[in-house]
Design a protein around this motif. Structure first.
Motif, short mmCIF file in Angstrom:
data_model
loop_
_atom_site.label_atom_id
_atom_site.label_comp_id
_atom_site.label_asym_id
_atom_site.label_seq_id
_atom_site.Cartn_x
_atom_site.Cartn_y
_atom_site.Cartn_z
N GLN A 17 22.28 -9.76 13.59
CA GLN A 17 23.06 -9.68 12.35
C GLN A 17 23.89 -8.40 12.31
N ASN A 18 23.29 -7.30 12.77
CA ASN A 18 24.03 -6.02 12.81
C ASN A 18 25.19 -6.08 13.80
N ILE A 19 24.96 -6.71 14.96
CA ILE A 19 26.02 -6.86 15.95
C ILE A 19 27.15 -7.72 15.39
N ASN A 20 26.78 -8.82 14.75
CA ASN A 20 27.79 -9.70 14.14
C ASN A 20 28.56 -8.97 13.04
N ARG A 21 27.85 -8.22 12.23
CA ARG A 21 28.50 -7.47 11.15
C ARG A 21 29.47 -6.44 11.72
N PHE A 22 29.06 -5.77 12.78
CA PHE A 22 29.94 -4.80 13.44
C PHE A 22 31.21 -5.49 13.93
N GLY A 23 31.06 -6.67 14.52
CA GLY A 23 32.21 -7.43 15.01
C GLY A 23 33.16 -7.81 13.89
N ARG A 24 32.61 -8.27 12.77
CA ARG A 24 33.45 -8.63 11.62
C ARG A 24 34.17 -7.40 11.06
N LEU A 25 33.46 -6.28 10.98
CA LEU A 25 34.09 -5.05 10.49
C LEU A 25 35.19 -4.59 11.43
N LEU A 29 39.02 -4.11 10.54
CA LEU A 29 39.67 -2.82 10.80
C LEU A 29 41.03 -3.03 11.46
N HIS A 30 41.08 -3.93 12.43
CA HIS A 30 42.36 -4.20 13.11
C HIS A 30 43.36 -4.84 12.15
N GLU A 31 42.89 -5.75 11.30
CA GLU A 31 43.77 -6.36 10.30
C GLU A 31 44.31 -5.28 9.35
N LEU A 32 43.43 -4.39 8.92
CA LEU A 32 43.83 -3.31 8.00
C LEU A 32 44.86 -2.40 8.65
N GLN A 33 44.67 -2.09 9.91
CA GLN A 33 45.63 -1.22 10.59
C GLN A 33 47.02 -1.85 10.60
N ASP A 34 47.07 -3.17 10.82
CA ASP A 34 48.35 -3.87 10.77
C ASP A 34 48.93 -3.86 9.35
N GLU A 35 48.06 -4.10 8.35
CA GLU A 35 48.52 -4.11 6.96
C GLU A 35 49.02 -2.72 6.55
N ILE A 36 48.34 -1.68 6.99
CA ILE A 36 48.74 -0.31 6.67
C ILE A 36 50.10 -0.02 7.28
N LYS A 37 50.30 -0.45 8.51
CA LYS A 37 51.59 -0.24 9.16
C LYS A 37 52.70 -0.92 8.38
N LEU A 38 52.46 -2.17 7.95
CA LEU A 38 53.47 -2.89 7.16
C LEU A 38 53.71 -2.23 5.81
N ALA A 39 52.63 -1.74 5.18
CA ALA A 39 52.77 -1.08 3.88
C ALA A 39 53.57 0.22 4.00
N GLN A 105 30.97 2.42 7.68
CA GLN A 105 29.97 1.38 7.93
C GLN A 105 29.80 1.14 9.44
N MET A 106 30.91 1.16 10.17
CA MET A 106 30.84 0.96 11.61
C MET A 106 30.09 2.11 12.29
N ALA A 107 30.30 3.33 11.83
CA ALA A 107 29.61 4.48 12.40
C ALA A 107 28.10 4.35 12.18
#
Length: 126
Positions: A17-25, A29-39, A105-107
């Motif tokens: 569950q922790n591994i899966n959660r890390f993967g989702r986070l 994170l990658h989606e957010l980085q793209d959204e931040i760039k667009l913003a 959370q990832m850390a």
């Protein structure tokens, strides 16, 4: 799962569950980085539009609404532009806060997972 010293570490349901959660986070994170760039690009475009409006000497200017340009009084455009800048700044700030939360959370998950699996798991991006 093989660890570096040759002993096996059992992967429990909680570990998975922790591994899966890390993967989702990490995906978020990658989606957010793209959204931040667009913003940031949107903020720059709004700043550029504001600067162009300052340089303009027309009382009625063209303002894009969706895919249509409408002729609007300069004062109305200035007001709308300032509101759009404020909204864009709030959105960027919210995205940055979410990014920081995800990194924290990832850390924490890295600490837990590396503590158990040591070299047998790789959570770093190459």
């Amino acid at each position: 799962m093989q660890q570096g010293d040759g002993t096996e570490a059992q992967v429990t349901w909680e570990d998975q569950q922790n591994i899966n959660r890390f993967g989702r986070l990490n995906n978020r994170l990658h989606e957010l980085q793209d959204e931040i760039k667009l913003a940031k690009e949107a903020n720059e475009n709004l700043d550029d539009a504001g600067n162009e409006l300052i340089l303009s000497d027309e009382d009625v200017v063209r303002f894009q609404i969706g895919e249509v340009f409408a002729h609007m009084p300069r004062d109305d455009v200035e007001t709308r532009l300032e509101q759009m800048k404020a909204d864009a700044a709030k959105k960027l700030e919210r995205l940055e806060e979410e990014k920081e939360s995800i990194l924290a959370q990832m850390a924490e998950l890295k600490k837990i997972l590396y503590g158990k699996f040591k070299d047998a798991i790789n959570l770093e991006e190459d």
